[in-house]
Design a protein around this motif. Structure first.
Motif, PDB file in Angstrom:
ATOM      1  N   THR A   1       0.817  -1.213   0.000  1.00 35.48           N
ATOM      2  CA  THR A   1       0.000   0.000   0.000  1.00 35.48           C
ATOM      3  C   THR A   1       0.851   1.264   0.000  1.00 35.48           C
ATOM      4  O   THR A   1       1.857   1.353   0.706  1.00 35.48           O
TER       5      THR A   1
ATOM      6  N   SER B   1      -6.233   0.273  -2.271  1.00 39.13           N
ATOM      7  CA  SER B   1      -6.390  -1.067  -2.829  1.00 39.13           C
ATOM      8  C   SER B   1      -6.041  -1.149  -4.310  1.00 39.13           C
ATOM      9  O   SER B   1      -6.016  -2.245  -4.867  1.00 39.13           O
TER      10      SER B   1
ATOM     11  N   PHE C   1       0.773   2.128   5.931  1.00 38.35           N
ATOM     12  CA  PHE C   1      -0.092   1.102   6.524  1.00 38.35           C
ATOM     13  C   PHE C   1       0.553  -0.283   6.439  1.00 38.35           C
ATOM     14  O   PHE C   1      -0.140  -1.281   6.225  1.00 38.35           O
TER      15      PHE C   1
ATOM     16  N   THR D   1       1.879  -3.510   7.887  1.00 35.15           N
ATOM     17  CA  THR D   1       1.920  -4.371   9.069  1.00 35.15           C
ATOM     18  C   THR D   1       3.306  -4.986   9.213  1.00 35.15           C
ATOM     19  O   THR D   1       3.904  -5.423   8.234  1.00 35.15           O
TER      20      THR D   1
ATOM     21  N   THR E   1       2.199  -0.883  12.771  1.00 38.05           N
ATOM     22  CA  THR E   1       1.838  -0.467  11.419  1.00 38.05           C
ATOM     23  C   THR E   1       2.601   0.820  11.138  1.00 38.05           C
ATOM     24  O   THR E   1       2.500   1.777  11.911  1.00 38.05           O
TER      25      THR E   1
ATOM     26  N   ILE F   1     -10.906  -3.121  11.181  1.00 40.47           N
ATOM     27  CA  ILE F   1      -9.954  -3.118  10.071  1.00 40.47           C
ATOM     28  C   ILE F   1     -10.175  -4.297   9.137  1.00 40.47           C
ATOM     29  O   ILE F   1      -9.793  -4.257   7.961  1.00 40.47           O
TER      30      ILE F   1
ATOM     31  N   TYR G   1      -8.522  -3.945   5.300  1.00 39.23           N
ATOM     32  CA  TYR G   1      -7.250  -4.441   4.779  1.00 39.23           C
ATOM     33  C   TYR G   1      -7.443  -5.770   4.067  1.00 39.23           C
ATOM     34  O   TYR G   1      -8.503  -6.390   4.111  1.00 39.23           O
TER      35      TYR G   1
END
Length: 391
Positions: free
Chosen positions: A129, A135, A159, A161, A212, A361, A365
């Protein structure tokens, strides 16, 4: 008590033993520290080393690369148990990243990275991202230009992870023209990597134990052999992993729904109001009946999708359906359950409040649920369907 579900073929005694061992390990070794990890905003990378030593981190990786050669069902069970214990998706992201190397890496790349990933020496993240991209991965702008035997990467991701704790990243970059055909995937180890920088560790509504972060690439040089597959194959690589990745979101949804119902049954059976137990009110009983039914249906769907994944028959459409529908039910059920806790449900010390914040979330995600519905609709309304044939 939730109803017993039909056992699929993948749910054998070995799976049961693995689940039991994993649940006991999480309860004894991980859960006691979770509140502290939430407060600091991340789970230290070294936590996963002993987890990996017991075969919990990447059980599905072949033995020659450091795993135990189990089926994907074992990883899905691991995510099920971690979600039930309120852990975020750190190890799921680690698994997804490893699978890009398993499926598209050369033998040298597999030997270089997979054993260390399986042992927990490396913790992986996936840098997809970008700011303003969301997306729409076809629109990514982080560029990797070829310079002799290296790629030079410039751009930014957000964003991400494991962005703060990861020391290996699978990064989507643009190596060619605009659109899907210009996307490639590269792998880089980030320790002491010149030009690579971790930005802010982002403060989130929920998932507080999951780091994140923003990532920045300023002239980062990586060897050309860090490329997975060939230039321009990245978008296809991303798409081919989607059925498994979607289940890594649907399975935790099922686990959290079941946990929310269990917590609420326990609370309403003990809490009194207006001279009787909350659980004796008709509204409470009806709500819990609805939630228990959804828990049953979600789990049945997820177990069926797991069987189809193992059989090689899980199609993209079913995976998209599992992702959006199960996560929608997760948010719905947790909200209904929280309401039955009254004011206590809004207190962070109660697990139901944390499940509520963490759940939101799930609809965003891994591909926003609106994207999932659009992809399903494209298949449903494709030429040759009954609608287009005028029947």
């Amino acid at each position: 008590m939730l109803p017993q579900l039909h056992r699929h073929l993948w749910m054998d005694e070995q799976i049961d033993a693995f689940r039991d061992q994993l649940r006991r390990y999480i309860g004894a070794e991980l859960s006691p520290h979770l509140d502290g990890w939430r407060r600091q905003g991340f789970i230290p990378r070294e936590v996963w080393r002993p987890f990996a030593e017991l075969g919990f981190l990447l059980p599905e990786v072949a033995e020659e690369y450091g795993g135990v050669g189990a089926t994907l069902a074992y990883q899905l069970v691991a995510q099920d148990e971690l979600a039930r214990a309120e852990f975020p998706a750190n190890t799921a992201v680690h698994s997804i990243a490893a699978h890009y190397i398993v499926d598209y890496g050369t033998e040298a790349q597999k030997q270089r990275w997979l054993p260390r990933l399986a042992r927990g020496e490396l913790l992986a993240g996936i840098a997809l991202t970008e700011p303003g991209c969301g997306s729409d991965l076809k629109a990514l702008k982080t560029r990797a230009r070829r310079d002799g035997e290296h790629f030079v990467i410039d751009g930014a991701k957000t964003f991400i992870t494991n962005g703060f704790t990861a020391n290996l990243l699978v990064v989507a970059v643009r190596t060619g023209e605009a659109g899907a055909r210009g996307v490639s995937m590269v792998v880089l180890e980030t320790a002491d990597l010149p030009g690579f920088r971790v930005g802010r560790r982002l403060e989130k509504l929920g998932q507080h134990a999951s780091d994140t972060a923003e990532l920045f690439f300023d002239g980062v040089r990586v060897p050309a052999d860090a490329l997975l597959g060939k230039e321009g194959e990245g978008f296809g690589q991303l798409m081919s992993q989607l059925p498994y990745e979607r289940l890594l979101l649907a399975v935790p949804a099922a686990a959290v729904i079941e946990r929310a119902v269990e917590l609420t049954v326990d609370y309403t059976s003990q809490r009194r109001a207006f001279g009787q137990f909350i659980g004796d009110f008709q509204n409470t009983r009806f709500k819990l009946a609805e939630c228990a039914t959804l828990a049953h249906v979600v789990r049945t769907f997820v177990n069926d999708c797991t069987q189809r994944l193992l059989d090689g028959t899980l199609d993209d459409q079913a995976a998209y359906m599992a992702k959006w529908w199960c996560t929608e039910q997760q948010c719905k059920v947790v909200d209904e359950c929280l309401q039955l806790f009254g004011g206590y449900g809004y207190m962070a010390e109660y697990p139901i409040a944390r499940l509520y914040a963490d759940a939101r979330i799930q609809k965003i995600y891994g591909g926003a649920n609106e994207i999932m519905k659009d992809l399903i609709a494209r298949k449903v309304m494709a030429p040759g369907t009954a609608r287009n044939e005028g029947t």
